[in-house]
Write a protein that holds these residues in place. Structure first.
Motif, short mmCIF file in Angstrom:
data_model
loop_
_atom_site.label_atom_id
_atom_site.label_comp_id
_atom_site.label_asym_id
_atom_site.label_seq_id
_atom_site.Cartn_x
_atom_site.Cartn_y
_atom_site.Cartn_z
N TRP A 96 33.65 40.14 31.11
CA TRP A 96 33.82 40.04 32.95
C TRP A 96 32.05 39.34 32.78
O TRP A 96 31.37 39.58 31.41
N TYR A 104 31.68 39.73 37.41
CA TYR A 104 33.29 38.56 38.28
C TYR A 104 33.73 38.04 36.81
O TYR A 104 33.39 38.15 35.75
N TYR A 105 35.12 38.28 36.82
CA TYR A 105 36.37 38.26 36.08
C TYR A 105 36.90 37.51 37.33
O TYR A 105 37.38 37.39 37.83
N SER A 107 40.49 34.63 36.06
CA SER A 107 41.43 34.51 35.21
C SER A 107 41.79 33.54 34.56
O SER A 107 41.22 32.47 34.28
N GLN A 119 45.37 39.75 44.61
CA GLN A 119 44.62 41.29 44.63
C GLN A 119 44.91 42.25 43.83
O GLN A 119 44.42 43.11 43.53
N CYS A 122 44.10 42.11 40.93
CA CYS A 122 42.72 42.40 40.75
C CYS A 122 41.98 44.38 41.00
O CYS A 122 40.87 43.92 40.10
N GLN A 125 42.61 45.53 37.10
CA GLN A 125 41.26 45.67 36.46
C GLN A 125 40.00 46.05 37.29
O GLN A 125 38.86 46.09 36.42
N GLU A 128 38.34 43.14 43.22
CA GLU A 128 38.55 42.72 43.75
C GLU A 128 39.01 41.78 44.19
O GLU A 128 37.75 40.90 43.80
N LEU A 129 39.40 40.85 44.89
CA LEU A 129 39.21 39.57 45.09
C LEU A 129 38.43 39.46 45.77
O LEU A 129 38.00 39.25 46.89
N TYR A 212 41.95 32.83 39.93
CA TYR A 212 41.59 33.69 40.52
C TYR A 212 40.07 34.34 39.90
O TYR A 212 40.34 34.52 39.65
N CYS A 214 37.59 38.02 40.23
CA CYS A 214 38.01 39.39 40.47
C CYS A 214 35.83 39.00 40.93
O CYS A 214 34.97 39.45 40.40
#
Length: 218
Positions: A96, A104-105, A107, A119, A122, A125, A128-129, A212, A214
């Protein structure tokens, strides 16, 4: 009405129908061309080849050429994963990135999901998205994605359209002052993505598979 007049009127009517049909076909073709241009995975470009008098698809990363549109995630051999440095990670867990007191992650290159799939991913993980609290967050991600390559030109956010209005979901700030990509929203979908080349928002069909991002509190 004379027979000649009736025939003339019929010819004019048929001609008008033909012109209208051609116009509709042209609009549909142009719309499809624009959709493919926007939706091509990372590295791909659609170009006209005079030798075959038709379009081809070229991957500028791998050198691959094909006659049919590539699917999302099909980019040959993707770029090598970019490791998150200790400075970027900050107080976040491995994988992250820290910024603005959030983690923030992003993909992986080939990790693409529908909106609902993103969704769920995330949540798994521990986040959240992506939802935007600050206007400049999406621009931070745009800059980051210039280094961390993804296979799609969009990434999913948590934004959805409910009862004609956009929102980030329960417990998040109001959806205000959005920075839309030019010509958007165009009504093509009810889920919100970010166009990675600009950092601006774009409405997209929820079933489309994209990369995406997260987000969670640091």
């Amino acid at each position: 009405m004379t027979r000649v007049a009736m025939v003339t009127l019929l010819v004019v009517f048929c001609a008008a129908l033909i012109v209208e049909a051609k116009s509709l076909h042209k609009n549909k073709r142009n719309s499809e061309s624009f959709r493919l241009k926007r939706g091509l995975p990372y590295g791909w470009e659609k170009k006209f080849d005079a030798k075959i008098n038709g379009f081809i698809y070229i991957n500028h990363v791998t050198g691959e050429t094909r006659s049919s549109p590539p699917t999302h995630g099909s980019s040959g051999t993707g770029p090598a994963p970019v490791q998150v440095s200790a400075r970027e990670q900050g107080s976040c867990k491995p994988g992250w990135r820290y910024a603005f007191n959030f983690c923030y992650y992003i993909s992986a290159f080939a990790d693409i999901q529908s909106h609902s799939g993103a969704q769920a991913a995330c949540k798994q993980q521990g986040g959240e998205l992506f939802w935007s609290q600050f206007v400049f967050e999406s621009f931070f991600l745009k800059k980051t994605l210039q280094t961390v390559k993804t296979s799609t030109h969009f990434f999913w956010t948590n934004g959805e359209k409910h009862n004609g209005k956009w929102d980030w979901g329960t417990g998040h700030p109001a959806f205000t002052n959005p920075k839309w990509t030019s010509g958007q929203p165009d009504g093509s979908g009810t889920c919100l993505a970010v166009y990675t080349h600009t950092g601006f928002f774009d409405d997209q069909p929820c079933e489309t598979q994209y990369n995406y991002v997260c987000k969670t509190k640091a």
